[in-house]
Design a protein around this motif. Structure first.
Motif, PDB file in Angstrom:
ATOM      1  N   UNK A 144       1.167  -1.046   0.010  1.00  0.00           N
ATOM      2  CA  UNK A 144       0.236  -0.280   0.206  1.00  0.00           C
ATOM      3  C   UNK A 144       0.958   1.043  -0.320  1.00  0.00           C
ATOM      4  N   UNK A 145       0.262   2.345  -0.578  1.00  0.00           N
ATOM      5  CA  UNK A 145       1.337   3.299  -1.099  1.00  0.00           C
ATOM      6  C   UNK A 145       1.810   4.123   0.042  1.00  0.00           C
ATOM      7  N   UNK A 146       0.534   4.097   1.270  1.00  0.00           N
ATOM      8  CA  UNK A 146       0.966   5.455   2.009  1.00  0.00           C
ATOM      9  C   UNK A 146       1.342   4.380   3.370  1.00  0.00           C
ATOM     10  N   UNK A 147       1.308   2.373   3.045  1.00  0.00           N
ATOM     11  CA  UNK A 147       1.838   2.701   4.161  1.00  0.00           C
ATOM     12  C   UNK A 147       3.074   2.737   5.495  1.00  0.00           C
ATOM     13  N   UNK A 148       2.816   3.465   6.379  1.00  0.00           N
ATOM     14  CA  UNK A 148       4.451   3.497   7.110  1.00  0.00           C
ATOM     15  C   UNK A 148       4.408   4.823   7.700  1.00  0.00           C
TER      16      UNK A 148
END
Length: 316
Positions: A304-308
């Motif tokens: 997922x692009x916004x993970x973390x």
């Protein structure tokens, strides 16, 4: 050869199940945008909580037929509650999610051993867990029966049902769409009316509950006792999550692969065909395979692009 396969496969499935449910918990968390490195610690919390509940219930009601399921419930609740520490640090305080998860891992092992010694008088809690059985009629099916329906546990079918329900929720419900949007484009999700922080809290709580359940299943199936450790299976579940490309069916395949590799290592000395291989090679085999898999799939992984990334609703 066929005899060896039929000997290994039921044990591989048993070993796969706690990995699968823990990796599914990581899937919910990371799909919402929160990395949960603390799966190992949450599994330990679940293993302790399940064993402790069973220990205490057996003292009060020695012949309670539902004691094991009460232990499962206790592990779910404990894992969910303990995961709130990670959720608060990651979501409200915008702390580094890897450090927060690492802190969970460090706290869990020491805390559970301390509690076990003070509450039960021993660092180990021994118990009688679920008993394996052959599924009537289905275990008699040629080829498939001996592989899938012998030496099985009730928890195996429970977790496979959870897998199916999780896939449905994530991809075929509005809730799943909102959760995945929070992990891909949280500001766009917020603009569409989604409460990103609440969705991430829910996802982290689910991951904690699932990881706690995974720890309890280890205790109640092949381990038979709480020892303060889950032998690194939380980290292996994280590897399976990456290997499975953050998809439920991919995770199923990855955890089954790791389950077979670990089973081969554990039972090699009692199977003549495998006993000729040096034990040290088979012992390190699952971890070497994990490293190779992560290296091979690192370039093609689609996290997922916004993970973390900490979420701040004030920024665009």
């Amino acid at each position: 050869m066929w005899t060896t396969i039929t000997q290994i496969t039921p044990y591989a499935i048993i070993f796969t199940i706690p990995l699968l449910i823990t990796a599914l918990g990581g899937l919910f968390s990371e799909r919402s945008g929160v990395v949960n490195i603390g799966l190992e610690g949450l599994m330990i919390i679940g293993a302790f909580s399940g064993a402790f509940v069973i220990f205490k219930v057996n003292e009060m009601w020695p012949d309670n037929p539902y004691v094991l399921w009460l232990g499962i419930l206790g592990a779910l609740v404990a894992g969910a509650l303990f995961s709130l520490l990670h959720a608060f640090a990651s979501i409200n305080l915008s702390a580094d999610q890897v450090i927060s998860g690492t802190a969970i891992n460090m706290i869990a092992g020491a805390l559970t051993i301390f509690l076990a010694r003070n509450m039960t008088g021993s660092g180990n809690i021994e118990l009688t867990g679920f008993q394996p059985y052959n599924v009537p009629y289905l275990s008699d099916i040629p080829v498939i029966g001996p592989l899938l329906f012998t030496k099985t546990y009730d928890t195996t079918w429970l977790i496979l049902l959870v897998l199916a329900v999780s896939a449905y929720i994530l991809y075929l419900t509005p809730f799943g769409l909102r959760l995945r949007a929070c992990g891909e484009h949280p500001h766009a999700a917020e603009a569409a009316g989604v409460n990103v922080q609440r969705m991430r809290y829910i996802a982290v709580i689910i991951s904690g509950a699932f990881a706690g359940l995974g720890g309890a299943i280890i205790t109640l199936t092949y381990a038979g006792q709480f020892t303060g450790s889950v032998s690194g299976l939380g980290f292996l579940a994280l590897a399976a999550l990456i290997f499975g490309q953050w998809r439920p069916l991919g995770i199923l395949g990855a955890t089954l692969f790791f389950g077979i590799a670990s089973t081969v290592a554990n039972v090699s000395q009692v199977i003549p065909e495998l006993a000729v291989i040096p034990p040290v090679i088979l012992k390190v085999f699952p971890y070497v395979v994990t490293l190779i898999a992560l290296i091979v799939f690192s370039k093609t992984s689609r996290a997922p692009k916004a993970v973390g990334e900490p979420y701040d609703s004030g920024k665009r």
